[in-house]
Design an enzyme around this catalytic site. Structure first.
Site, short mmCIF file in Angstrom:
data_model
loop_
_atom_site.label_atom_id
_atom_site.label_comp_id
_atom_site.label_asym_id
_atom_site.label_seq_id
_atom_site.Cartn_x
_atom_site.Cartn_y
_atom_site.Cartn_z
N SER A 16 1.06 -9.41 -0.01
CA SER A 16 1.50 -8.14 -0.57
C SER A 16 1.30 -7.31 0.95
O SER A 16 1.42 -6.09 1.14
CB SER A 16 -0.44 -8.26 -0.81
OG SER A 16 -1.22 -9.06 0.16
N LYS A 65 0.42 -1.10 -0.15
CA LYS A 65 -0.15 0.34 0.14
C LYS A 65 0.98 1.08 0.24
O LYS A 65 0.39 2.42 -0.26
CB LYS A 65 -0.95 0.25 1.40
CG LYS A 65 -1.90 -0.96 1.10
CD LYS A 65 -3.11 -0.58 0.55
CE LYS A 65 -4.73 -0.76 0.21
NZ LYS A 65 -5.44 -0.89 -0.27
#
Length: 323
Positions: free
Chosen positions: A305, A53
Protein backbone atom coordinates in the site's frame (compact mmCIF):
# COMPACT_ATOMS: atom_id res chain seq x y z
CA UNK A 1 -23.90 -5.25 -2.57
CA UNK A 2 -23.56 -1.81 -0.99
CA UNK A 3 -24.65 1.78 -1.32
CA UNK A 4 -21.70 2.44 -3.68
CA UNK A 5 -22.58 1.20 -7.19
CA UNK A 6 -19.95 -0.73 -9.15
CA UNK A 7 -20.35 1.82 -11.94
CA UNK A 8 -18.92 4.46 -9.59
CA UNK A 9 -15.65 2.51 -9.54
CA UNK A 10 -15.54 2.43 -13.33
CA UNK A 11 -16.23 6.16 -13.55
CA UNK A 12 -13.62 6.90 -10.89
CA UNK A 13 -10.99 5.01 -12.84
CA UNK A 14 -11.72 7.04 -15.96
CA UNK A 15 -11.82 10.31 -13.99
CA UNK A 16 -8.40 9.84 -12.39
CA UNK A 17 -6.64 8.17 -15.32
CA UNK A 18 -4.45 11.21 -15.96
CA UNK A 19 -3.89 11.94 -12.27
CA UNK A 20 -2.54 8.63 -10.91
CA UNK A 21 -0.30 5.83 -12.10
CA UNK A 22 -1.40 2.35 -13.06
CA UNK A 23 1.03 0.56 -10.77
CA UNK A 24 2.88 -2.63 -11.69
CA UNK A 25 2.06 -6.13 -10.49
CA UNK A 26 5.36 -7.89 -9.79
CA UNK A 27 5.92 -11.61 -9.28
CA UNK A 28 7.61 -12.62 -6.00
CA UNK A 29 9.67 -15.80 -6.45
CA UNK A 30 10.51 -16.00 -2.72
CA UNK A 31 6.93 -15.70 -1.51
CA UNK A 32 5.69 -18.01 -4.28
CA UNK A 33 8.07 -20.72 -3.10
CA UNK A 34 6.88 -20.22 0.48
CA UNK A 35 3.16 -20.23 -0.37
CA UNK A 36 3.30 -22.96 -3.00
CA UNK A 37 1.29 -20.81 -5.43
CA UNK A 38 2.13 -17.73 -7.52
CA UNK A 39 2.34 -14.61 -5.35
CA UNK A 40 2.15 -11.17 -6.93
CA UNK A 41 2.86 -7.77 -5.34
CA UNK A 42 0.68 -4.80 -6.35
CA UNK A 43 3.11 -1.90 -5.94
CA UNK A 44 1.06 1.09 -4.80
CA UNK A 45 4.27 2.30 -3.18
CA UNK A 46 5.14 3.54 -6.68
CA UNK A 47 2.35 6.13 -6.79
CA UNK A 48 3.55 9.74 -7.03
CA UNK A 49 2.89 10.32 -3.31
CA UNK A 50 4.17 6.89 -2.29
CA UNK A 51 0.81 5.29 -1.47
CA UNK A 52 -2.57 4.19 -2.82
CA UNK A 53 -4.24 7.18 -1.15
CA UNK A 54 -3.73 9.33 -4.24
CA UNK A 55 -6.50 7.40 -6.00
CA UNK A 56 -9.29 8.29 -3.58
CA UNK A 57 -8.08 11.84 -2.97
CA UNK A 58 -7.85 12.61 -6.69
CA UNK A 59 -11.33 11.26 -7.33
CA UNK A 60 -12.82 13.27 -4.46
CA UNK A 61 -11.16 16.58 -5.40
CA UNK A 62 -12.08 16.15 -9.06
CA UNK A 63 -15.79 16.02 -8.15
CA UNK A 64 -15.89 19.29 -6.21
CA UNK A 65 -17.80 22.15 -7.82
CA UNK A 66 -16.18 25.51 -8.58
CA UNK A 67 -17.31 27.14 -5.30
CA UNK A 68 -16.04 24.22 -3.22
CA UNK A 69 -12.69 24.37 -4.99
CA UNK A 70 -12.50 28.11 -4.28
CA UNK A 71 -13.04 27.53 -0.55
CA UNK A 72 -10.53 24.70 -0.42
CA UNK A 73 -10.39 21.27 1.20
CA UNK A 74 -9.53 20.01 4.66
CA UNK A 75 -8.89 16.55 6.07
CA UNK A 76 -7.53 14.54 8.97
CA UNK A 77 -4.94 11.87 8.33
CA UNK A 78 -2.33 9.50 9.72
CA UNK A 79 -0.07 10.85 6.98
CA UNK A 80 -0.60 9.21 3.61
CA UNK A 81 -4.10 10.54 2.91
CA UNK A 82 -2.98 14.03 3.89
CA UNK A 83 -0.05 13.79 1.52
CA UNK A 84 -2.29 12.50 -1.25
CA UNK A 85 -4.91 15.21 -0.72
CA UNK A 86 -2.21 17.90 -0.67
CA UNK A 87 -0.86 16.58 -3.98
CA UNK A 88 -4.29 16.17 -5.60
CA UNK A 89 -5.34 19.64 -4.48
CA UNK A 90 -2.17 21.23 -5.83
CA UNK A 91 -2.69 19.48 -9.16
CA UNK A 92 -6.17 20.96 -9.41
CA UNK A 93 -5.39 24.44 -8.03
CA UNK A 94 -7.14 23.98 -4.67
CA UNK A 95 -5.96 25.09 -1.20
CA UNK A 96 -5.57 22.20 1.27
CA UNK A 97 -5.43 22.05 5.08
CA UNK A 98 -4.30 18.76 6.66
CA UNK A 99 -4.88 18.01 10.36
CA UNK A 100 -2.52 15.48 11.93
CA UNK A 101 -2.08 14.05 15.41
CA UNK A 102 1.18 14.15 17.34
CA UNK A 103 1.71 10.45 16.50
CA UNK A 104 2.23 11.07 12.78
CA UNK A 105 5.92 10.54 11.85
CA UNK A 106 7.84 13.72 11.03
CA UNK A 107 8.83 12.51 7.56
CA UNK A 108 5.13 12.46 6.62
CA UNK A 109 4.51 15.88 8.19
CA UNK A 110 7.38 17.38 6.18
CA UNK A 111 6.21 15.77 2.95
CA UNK A 112 2.73 17.30 3.33
CA UNK A 113 4.12 20.77 3.99
CA UNK A 114 6.44 20.49 0.99
CA UNK A 115 3.39 19.97 -1.23
CA UNK A 116 2.06 23.39 -0.18
CA UNK A 117 -0.65 22.30 2.25
CA UNK A 118 -1.20 23.97 5.61
CA UNK A 119 -0.53 21.48 8.42
CA UNK A 120 -2.35 21.62 11.77
CA UNK A 121 -1.13 19.35 14.60
CA UNK A 122 -3.92 18.47 17.03
CA UNK A 123 -4.19 15.85 19.76
CA UNK A 124 -2.87 12.33 20.23
CA UNK A 125 -5.08 10.42 17.80
CA UNK A 126 -6.59 10.62 14.37
CA UNK A 127 -9.96 11.13 16.05
CA UNK A 128 -8.58 14.31 17.70
CA UNK A 129 -7.24 15.50 14.36
CA UNK A 130 -10.58 14.83 12.71
CA UNK A 131 -12.45 16.95 15.27
CA UNK A 132 -10.12 19.83 14.42
CA UNK A 133 -10.61 19.28 10.68
CA UNK A 134 -14.38 19.35 11.08
CA UNK A 135 -14.13 22.58 13.08
CA UNK A 136 -12.08 24.18 10.31
CA UNK A 137 -14.56 22.97 7.70
CA UNK A 138 -17.45 24.59 9.59
CA UNK A 139 -15.65 27.87 10.18
CA UNK A 140 -14.01 28.31 6.78
CA UNK A 141 -16.49 26.53 4.52
CA UNK A 142 -13.80 24.17 3.25
CA UNK A 143 -14.89 20.80 1.89
CA UNK A 144 -14.07 18.02 4.37
CA UNK A 145 -12.65 15.01 2.55
CA UNK A 146 -12.20 12.17 5.06
CA UNK A 147 -9.44 9.60 4.66
CA UNK A 148 -11.69 6.59 4.08
CA UNK A 149 -15.42 6.80 4.89
CA UNK A 150 -16.55 8.68 1.78
CA UNK A 151 -18.08 7.26 -1.43
CA UNK A 152 -15.75 9.19 -3.75
CA UNK A 153 -12.69 8.11 -1.78
CA UNK A 154 -13.80 4.47 -1.73
CA UNK A 155 -14.60 4.50 -5.46
CA UNK A 156 -11.16 5.93 -6.18
CA UNK A 157 -9.48 3.17 -4.19
CA UNK A 158 -11.66 0.71 -6.07
CA UNK A 159 -9.72 1.51 -9.24
CA UNK A 160 -6.89 -0.49 -7.66
CA UNK A 161 -9.13 -3.55 -7.48
CA UNK A 162 -10.04 -3.16 -11.15
CA UNK A 163 -6.35 -3.10 -12.05
CA UNK A 164 -5.71 -6.26 -10.03
CA UNK A 165 -8.42 -8.11 -11.95
CA UNK A 166 -6.94 -7.06 -15.28
CA UNK A 167 -3.36 -7.83 -14.32
CA UNK A 168 -4.08 -11.17 -12.60
CA UNK A 169 -7.36 -12.58 -13.98
CA UNK A 170 -6.91 -15.92 -12.16
CA UNK A 171 -6.37 -14.39 -8.71
CA UNK A 172 -7.78 -16.48 -5.84
CA UNK A 173 -6.67 -14.54 -2.74
CA UNK A 174 -6.26 -10.79 -2.26
CA UNK A 175 -4.42 -9.50 0.82
CA UNK A 176 -5.26 -5.89 1.71
CA UNK A 177 -4.02 -3.76 4.62
CA UNK A 178 -7.04 -2.98 6.81
CA UNK A 179 -7.45 0.24 8.77
CA UNK A 180 -10.44 2.55 8.36
CA UNK A 181 -11.51 0.37 5.47
CA UNK A 182 -11.40 2.74 2.50
CA UNK A 183 -8.78 0.70 0.66
CA UNK A 184 -10.30 -2.62 1.66
CA UNK A 185 -13.85 -1.55 0.76
CA UNK A 186 -12.86 -0.21 -2.66
CA UNK A 187 -10.75 -3.23 -3.58
CA UNK A 188 -13.31 -5.72 -2.25
CA UNK A 189 -16.17 -4.07 -4.15
CA UNK A 190 -14.24 -4.58 -7.39
CA UNK A 191 -13.02 -8.09 -6.57
CA UNK A 192 -16.30 -9.52 -5.32
CA UNK A 193 -18.23 -8.01 -8.25
CA UNK A 194 -15.96 -10.02 -10.55
CA UNK A 195 -16.19 -13.23 -8.54
CA UNK A 196 -17.53 -13.80 -5.00
CA UNK A 197 -15.26 -16.88 -4.89
CA UNK A 198 -12.12 -14.73 -4.71
CA UNK A 199 -11.19 -14.54 -1.03
CA UNK A 200 -10.46 -11.17 0.53
CA UNK A 201 -8.15 -10.90 3.54
CA UNK A 202 -7.92 -7.79 5.70
CA UNK A 203 -4.53 -7.55 7.40
CA UNK A 204 -3.89 -5.31 10.40
CA UNK A 205 -1.76 -4.98 13.54
CA UNK A 206 -2.59 -6.16 17.05
CA UNK A 207 -2.05 -2.70 18.56
CA UNK A 208 -5.24 -0.70 18.09
CA UNK A 209 -6.92 -2.41 15.13
CA UNK A 210 -10.16 -0.41 15.15
CA UNK A 211 -11.96 -2.12 12.27
CA UNK A 212 -11.28 -5.58 13.68
CA UNK A 213 -12.54 -4.51 17.13
CA UNK A 214 -15.65 -3.03 15.52
CA UNK A 215 -16.35 -6.19 13.53
CA UNK A 216 -15.97 -8.24 16.72
CA UNK A 217 -18.33 -5.90 18.59
CA UNK A 218 -20.92 -5.86 15.80
CA UNK A 219 -20.79 -2.07 15.54
CA UNK A 220 -18.22 0.73 15.26
CA UNK A 221 -16.34 1.15 18.53
CA UNK A 222 -13.57 3.39 19.81
CA UNK A 223 -10.10 1.88 20.19
CA UNK A 224 -7.06 3.52 21.77
CA UNK A 225 -4.54 4.55 19.12
CA UNK A 226 -1.14 3.13 20.02
CA UNK A 227 2.35 3.58 18.56
CA UNK A 228 3.03 0.83 15.99
CA UNK A 229 5.30 0.09 13.05
CA UNK A 230 2.10 0.06 10.99
CA UNK A 231 1.34 3.69 11.86
CA UNK A 232 -0.74 4.22 8.71
CA UNK A 233 -3.21 1.63 10.00
CA UNK A 234 -3.85 3.55 13.23
CA UNK A 235 -6.92 5.57 14.13
CA UNK A 236 -10.60 4.84 14.61
CA UNK A 237 -13.24 4.13 11.99
CA UNK A 238 -15.72 6.68 13.40
CA UNK A 239 -18.74 5.84 15.53
CA UNK A 240 -20.95 7.30 12.79
CA UNK A 241 -19.26 5.25 10.05
CA UNK A 242 -21.54 5.23 6.99
CA UNK A 243 -19.80 3.04 4.42
CA UNK A 244 -16.58 1.19 5.18
CA UNK A 245 -17.72 -0.75 8.24
CA UNK A 246 -20.75 -2.23 6.47
CA UNK A 247 -18.82 -3.01 3.27
CA UNK A 248 -15.97 -4.63 5.18
CA UNK A 249 -18.37 -6.66 7.31
CA UNK A 250 -20.09 -7.91 4.16
CA UNK A 251 -17.10 -8.53 1.91
CA UNK A 252 -14.17 -9.48 4.16
CA UNK A 253 -13.62 -13.23 4.27
CA UNK A 254 -10.94 -13.15 6.97
CA UNK A 255 -9.09 -10.67 9.19
CA UNK A 256 -5.53 -11.36 10.37
CA UNK A 257 -3.73 -9.44 13.13
CA UNK A 258 0.06 -9.21 13.39
CA UNK A 259 2.41 -8.40 16.23
CA UNK A 260 5.21 -5.86 15.84
CA UNK A 261 7.90 -8.51 15.31
CA UNK A 262 5.96 -9.95 12.36
CA UNK A 263 5.51 -6.52 10.78
CA UNK A 264 9.25 -5.90 11.15
CA UNK A 265 9.99 -9.23 9.45
CA UNK A 266 7.72 -8.16 6.61
CA UNK A 267 9.65 -4.90 6.17
CA UNK A 268 12.96 -6.77 6.19
CA UNK A 269 11.74 -9.38 3.72
CA UNK A 270 10.45 -6.69 1.35
CA UNK A 271 13.88 -5.06 1.28
CA UNK A 272 16.13 -8.12 1.26
CA UNK A 273 14.14 -10.37 -1.06
CA UNK A 274 12.00 -8.00 -3.14
CA UNK A 275 14.29 -4.91 -3.13
CA UNK A 276 11.38 -2.79 -1.90
CA UNK A 277 11.36 -0.05 0.72
CA UNK A 278 7.92 -0.28 2.34
CA UNK A 279 6.28 1.16 5.42
CA UNK A 280 4.93 -1.07 8.15
CA UNK A 281 1.33 -0.85 6.96
CA UNK A 282 2.40 -2.03 3.51
CA UNK A 283 4.38 -4.97 4.88
CA UNK A 284 1.47 -6.66 6.65
CA UNK A 285 0.41 -8.80 3.68
CA UNK A 286 3.95 -10.09 3.25
CA UNK A 287 4.16 -10.69 7.00
CA UNK A 288 0.91 -12.68 6.99
CA UNK A 289 2.37 -15.00 4.35
CA UNK A 290 5.65 -15.34 6.26
CA UNK A 291 3.68 -16.25 9.40
CA UNK A 292 1.67 -18.90 7.52
CA UNK A 293 -1.66 -17.21 8.27
CA UNK A 294 -2.96 -17.65 4.71
CA UNK A 295 -3.79 -21.03 3.16
CA UNK A 296 -3.96 -20.07 -0.51
CA UNK A 297 -5.95 -22.09 -3.04
CA UNK A 298 -4.34 -20.35 -6.00
CA UNK A 299 -2.62 -17.16 -7.12
CA UNK A 300 -2.26 -14.49 -4.41
CA UNK A 301 -2.11 -10.72 -4.86
CA UNK A 302 -0.61 -8.75 -1.97
CA UNK A 303 -1.37 -5.03 -1.96
CA UNK A 304 1.81 -3.12 -1.10
CA UNK A 305 0.00 0.00 0.00
CA UNK A 306 2.84 2.48 0.53
CA UNK A 307 6.53 3.19 0.91
CA UNK A 308 6.53 6.27 3.13
CA UNK A 309 8.61 4.96 6.00
CA UNK A 310 10.99 7.17 7.96
CA UNK A 311 14.46 6.23 6.71
CA UNK A 312 15.98 6.07 10.20
CA UNK A 313 13.21 3.75 11.33
CA UNK A 314 13.74 1.63 8.22
CA UNK A 315 17.45 1.29 9.02
CA UNK A 316 16.68 0.30 12.63
CA UNK A 317 14.27 -2.40 11.45
CA UNK A 318 16.74 -3.71 8.88
CA UNK A 319 19.27 -4.02 11.69
CA UNK A 320 16.90 -6.14 13.75
CA UNK A 321 14.69 -3.74 15.72
CA UNK A 322 10.94 -4.34 16.02
CA UNK A 323 10.04 -0.65 16.40
Amino acid sequence: MSSIPFDDLLQARQRIAGLVRQTPLEHSPSLSRLAGVPVWLKLESQQATGSFKLRGASNAVAQLDAEQKRLGVVTASTGNHGRALAFAASQQGVKAIVCLSELVPQNKVRAIRELGAEVVISGRSQDDAQLEALRIAREQGAAFIPPFDHPHVIAGQGSLGLEILEQCPDVCEVLVPLSGGGLFAGVALAIKAASPAIRTHGISMQLGAAMHASLEAGEPVEVEELPTLADSLGGGIGLDNRFTYAITRELCDQVHLLDEASIARGIRHAYREERLVVEGAAAVGIAALLDGLIEPRGPVVVVISGGNIDIDQHLRVLNGADA
